[in-house]
Design an enzyme around this catalytic site. Sequence first.
Site: not given
Ligand code: DX5
Ligand code: ZN
Length: 226
Positions: A10, A35, A37, A39, A68, A70, A143, A148-151, A177-179, A199-200
């Site tokens: 991501s 990927h 994002d 938003m 993606h 959002m 999801m 909304g946010f990474g990490g 997607d996420g974590g 992502g992270s």
């Molecule tokens: C969150 C995004 C994700 C995000 C994932 O809304 O859709 O794509 O970047 O980040 P990580 O892998 O850090 O959870």
């Molecule tokens: Zn995403």
Amino acid sequence: MAVTAKIAPSMLSSDFANLASEAERMLNCGADWLHMDIMDGHFVPNLTIGAPVIESLRKHTKAYLDCHLMVTNPLDYVEPMGKAGASGFTFHVEVSKDNWQELVQRIKSKGMRPGVALKPGTPIEEVYPLVEGENPVEMVLVMTVKPGFGGQKFMPEMMDKVRTLRKKYPSLDIEVDGGLGPSTIEMAASAGANCIVAGSSVFGAAEPANVISLMRKSVNDNQKSS
Ligand code: DX5
Ligand code: ZN
């Protein structure tokens, strides 16, 4: 028919000021997709990038850009994202109940691959009509955090949705997607996910290539044994 692993770093976790070189770095580390994002600060409480940035990045890479969306009005983004060079266009089911047929048709007509995403609180049944329709989506994004946010922390309870989907649709691309990262990939891969956004865990790693190959192996091993 077995599905193939797609590992999609991501770019939300990348250095946006150096997006082209970050993209190249990820591809050299073995990424299949990038990927992206998008938003709008309305559907989610964060604002990121849009078609102009996709257009700029497209000039530097031929990679599959897994976008993606959002956003509250995905229909408004189809034309600009298509022109910009997006490869996949994944919209959210929560904002597309009345017009998903038109959306899918327009996404395809712009040469993009349609996907549908659902938030953690949305029941899986809501995407069935989009997968089974005459003009279906080609991927479902489950999801595993609040968008909304990474990490954020991976939500293992979302794996029931992935299992249900995989049982129902053996050859569908199922994205999580996420974590996602080394400590959560096995849960997702064994539930049946084959497209992995991270992502992270990738950008924060000393050796992103190792994280990418570990996740690919987990998907492949689980696909073989299924
Ligand atoms: C969150 C995004 C994700 C995000 C994932 O809304 O859709 O794509 O970047 O980040 P990580 O892998 O850090 O959870
Ligand atoms: Zn995403």
